[in-house]
Motif scaffolding. Structure first.
Motif, PDB file in Angstrom:
ATOM      1  N   TYR A  99       0.842  -1.181   0.000  1.00  0.00           N
ATOM      2  CA  TYR A  99       0.000   0.000   0.000  1.00  0.00           C
ATOM      3  C   TYR A  99       0.886   1.243   0.000  1.00  0.00           C
ATOM      4  O   TYR A  99       1.646   1.469   0.939  1.00  0.00           O
ATOM      5  CB  TYR A  99      -0.905   0.047   1.228  1.00  0.00           C
ATOM      6  N   GLN A 128       0.790   4.932   0.591  1.00  0.00           N
ATOM      7  CA  GLN A 128      -0.169   5.771   1.294  1.00  0.00           C
ATOM      8  C   GLN A 128       0.291   7.219   1.392  1.00  0.00           C
ATOM      9  O   GLN A 128       1.476   7.503   1.600  1.00  0.00           O
ATOM     10  CB  GLN A 128      -0.410   5.238   2.707  1.00  0.00           C
ATOM     11  N   SER A 182     -11.736  12.205   1.751  1.00  0.00           N
ATOM     12  CA  SER A 182     -11.410  10.776   1.751  1.00  0.00           C
ATOM     13  C   SER A 182     -12.392   9.982   2.610  1.00  0.00           C
ATOM     14  O   SER A 182     -13.142  10.530   3.423  1.00  0.00           O
ATOM     15  CB  SER A 182      -9.983  10.551   2.248  1.00  0.00           C
ATOM     16  N   ASN A 225     -11.629   8.108   4.989  1.00  0.00           N
ATOM     17  CA  ASN A 225     -11.212   8.025   6.386  1.00  0.00           C
ATOM     18  C   ASN A 225     -12.224   8.701   7.304  1.00  0.00           C
ATOM     19  O   ASN A 225     -12.332   8.365   8.480  1.00  0.00           O
ATOM     20  CB  ASN A 225      -9.836   8.663   6.572  1.00  0.00           C
ATOM     21  N   ALA A 261      -6.830   5.722   3.476  1.00  0.00           N
ATOM     22  CA  ALA A 261      -5.552   5.104   3.841  1.00  0.00           C
ATOM     23  C   ALA A 261      -5.792   4.177   5.021  1.00  0.00           C
ATOM     24  O   ALA A 261      -6.072   4.617   6.130  1.00  0.00           O
ATOM     25  CB  ALA A 261      -4.513   6.166   4.188  1.00  0.00           C
ATOM     26  N   GLY A 265      -6.757  10.643   3.937  1.00  0.00           N
ATOM     27  CA  GLY A 265      -5.667  10.010   3.222  1.00  0.00           C
ATOM     28  C   GLY A 265      -6.172   9.245   2.016  1.00  0.00           C
ATOM     29  O   GLY A 265      -7.379   9.079   1.816  1.00  0.00           O
ATOM     30  N   GLN A 302      -4.692   5.862  -0.840  1.00  0.00           N
ATOM     31  CA  GLN A 302      -3.634   4.879  -1.053  1.00  0.00           C
ATOM     32  C   GLN A 302      -3.815   4.171  -2.391  1.00  0.00           C
ATOM     33  O   GLN A 302      -4.901   4.143  -2.968  1.00  0.00           O
ATOM     34  CB  GLN A 302      -3.585   3.865   0.070  1.00  0.00           C
ATOM     35  N   HIS A 310      -2.899   0.420  -4.071  1.00  0.00           N
ATOM     36  CA  HIS A 310      -2.382  -0.939  -3.979  1.00  0.00           C
ATOM     37  C   HIS A 310      -1.611  -1.179  -5.267  1.00  0.00           C
ATOM     38  O   HIS A 310      -2.178  -1.108  -6.359  1.00  0.00           O
ATOM     39  CB  HIS A 310      -3.526  -1.946  -3.853  1.00  0.00           C
TER      40      HIS A 310
END
Length: 561
Positions: A300, A302, A310, A312, A365, A378, A380, A382
């Protein structure tokens, strides 16, 4: 032997087994038994797409396999969950729908899988799916498998990532499952009407209404029964009772890339020394069983996000409750997506003909299992090197079917795989450093800006990399000495026995494995029934004509940091 005789016995109700159960019972001619170790998939945690991390990490729904210490990953033991429920791994996976690159299947044919090149498998991809935007030369419009883009990239981070890829000089693709995989674009998922569209929902549930299909759950298969070199049935255990059933035509293993080679070995089919050491009588020596094991790794990448957009912000209990209630009532909103709604497929260097790196973009994230989020916003990526050269194994340890096999992938054993992950780090930083991400890009959380040299990157990768949960290739199809099945999916040297699942892939494709596994089962069903192959189209493939000389078509707007 029980009086319960069937024409076909299918072991495993997963991504392939559910397809086979449907297709082999379609015309009512054959009596089919489908055996599954797990139970029902009627759980909100399976059916609600956003809850994807729960069934994967639940013993009730997944075999919680673990590898031996991986020698090139600082001896870490890696988690290897496999579906143990109706729908198999299609009921616990991330629902990402990626067929693989056209050249992946041409590669299969070059490895000895005659008849499995891109032009010949494309009709079976089309047969399987209903693409939300309708059919064309590449996409299907009347198949069982619903495929869409979730919430159509409503979060602005998804499209910003795609624009950043274009800023960096890569292509944009309108459909990576169509003519052009290479580039950045929207990601597709197996979700229909807001629900996970597993093969249990798409294929098995309609077939269960047929009188010629019997589905037995909570059935642990011990072995394939043999009469000389002919498979005659299976022995299985249910509720503490051992039963035997006969197949007048064929036994078909669809137990996956861990289960199928293990079951062959338990049945006395495999490498002689391995079977003898496990106390198993050798019925048929076949040295390739359990060898050639391959998987995708990813880590990941991030970043903090400078804008309050986001996911989050949606991870507290109150927001999760609201998302869940909305999904229960309306089957839409954030509960109806896997959140991987944009992606990228790129080549790691000049001279690589088709993409070998894959991005899943997530506007949050956190870990794949939902843990270890942090305060604030955040996002991210993959990212993984998807054409590994390292090879591992699945080896039986005991004649006891309840003892798991030894599993080792030998991840990153090959230098080319380590080079691929160095490319992942450096190319990703350049993409996220492009102008389209300027308003969102905050500090790099992981790997961290201090990770720069080859040695630092290698050390980070060894500790941070995780399986993408794509084990495959452990009963490879072909004609070479390590091949386990022939191009008709029949086990070499054994009559009336086939393997049909991701274990028969000769090499791992560039992408997630649910789609090609379903395709393999669709085509295998026609082979089993003796039907003529579907007509192969003359479908062109868009690739960079200058792939030998350049890593990407354009010039980055902002140079590599």
């Amino acid at each position: 032997m029980s009086d319960n005789r069937y024409d076909y016995i299918i072991v495993g109700a997963g991504s392939a087994g559910c397809v086979l159960a449907n297709r082999l019972t379609e015309d009512g001619q054959y009596k089919v038994l489908l055996l599954e170790t797990g139970g029902s998939d009627k759980s909100i945690f399976i059916q609600m797409p956003t809850a994807l991390s729960i069934p994967m990490n639940t013993k009730k729904y997944a075999w919680q396999f673990e590898t031996e210490p991986e020698p090139f990953l600082d001896n870490r033991r890696m988690h290897c969950p496999r579906g143990k429920v109706l729908g198999g791994s299609s009921s616990i996976n991330g629902m990402v729908y990626v067929r693989g690159h056209a050249r992946d299947f041409d590669e299969w044919e070059s490895e000895g899988a005659e008849g499995w090149n891109y032009q010949q498998v494309l009709p079976y991809f089309k047969k399987a799916e209903t693409w939300v935007f309708g059919g064309d030369d590449y996409r299907g419009d009347s198949g069982p498998l619903g495929v869409n883009n979730g919430n159509n990239m409503r979060n602005p981070l998804y499209k910003a990532f795609i624009r950043a890829g274009v800023d960096a000089g890569y292509m944009e693709t309108g459909d990576y499952n169509g003519a052009q995989q290479e580039g950045f674009g929207a990601m597709h998922m197996t979700v229909k009407n807001g629900r996970r569209w597993s093969t249990a929902n798409a294929y098995l549930r309609p077939a269960m209404a047929r009188s010629n299909l019997t589905v037995v759950t909570h059935a642990l298969v011990h072995k394939v029964l043999m009469d000389g070199k002919t498979a005659t049935g299976v022995r299985y255990e249910q509720s503490g009772k051992v039963k035997e059933v006969a197949a007048s035509r064929e036994v078909i293993l669809a137990a996956g890339s861990i289960g199928s080679p293990h079951l062959l070995q338990l049945s006395g089919i495999g490498r002689r020394d391995l079977l003898e050491n496990a106390g198993i009588e050798v019925k048929h020596e076949l040295p390739g069983v359990g060898e050639n094991l391959q998987d995708h790794l990813e880590f990941y990448f991030q970043f903090r996000c400078n804008q309050p957009v986001s996911l989050n912000r949606k991870l507290d209990w109150w927001n999760k409750l609201k998302i869940g209630v909305r999904w229960i009532l309306r089957k839409d909103g954030l509960g109806a997506t896997n959140h991987f709604e944009s992606c990228g497929f790129i080549r790691s260097k000049a001279g690589v003909e088709w993409p070998d790196l894959q991005y899943h973009f997530l506007p949050a994230a956190m870990r794949y299992d939902g843990r270890e989020a942090f305060d604030g916003d955040g996002f991210q990526l993959h990212i993984g090197h998807n054409k590994p050269k390292s090879r591992g194994f699945v080896h039986v340890q005991s004649a006891d079917p309840k003892q798991p096999p030894r599993i080792r992938f030998n991840y990153l054993e090959h230098e080319a795989d380590r080079e691929g992950f160095r490319d992942c780090v450096r190319l990703t930083r350049e993409i996220i450093n492009q102008p389209s991400m300027d308003e969102y890009r905050g500090a790099e959380i992981q790997p961290g800006v201090d990770v720069q040299s080859d040695e630092q990157i290698d050390a980070f990768v060894r500790q941070a990399v995780e399986s993408a949960y794509h084990p495959s290739c452990s009963c490879k199809m072909g004609t070479d000495p390590l091949a386990v099945v022939d191009p008709e999916t029949r086990v070499h040297g054994v009559r009336n026995l086939r393997v049909v699942d991701s274990s028969i892939f000769p090499t791992i494709p560039n992408g997630n494995l649910n789609a090609p596994t379903i395709m393999v089962a669709e085509r295998a069903a026609d082979l089993i029934l003796g039907k003529p192959p579907l007509a192969a189209p003359d479908a062109s493939v868009v690739m960079d004509a200058q792939w030998q000389a350049r890593q990407r078509p354009g010039q980055a707007k902002r140079p590599m940091a």
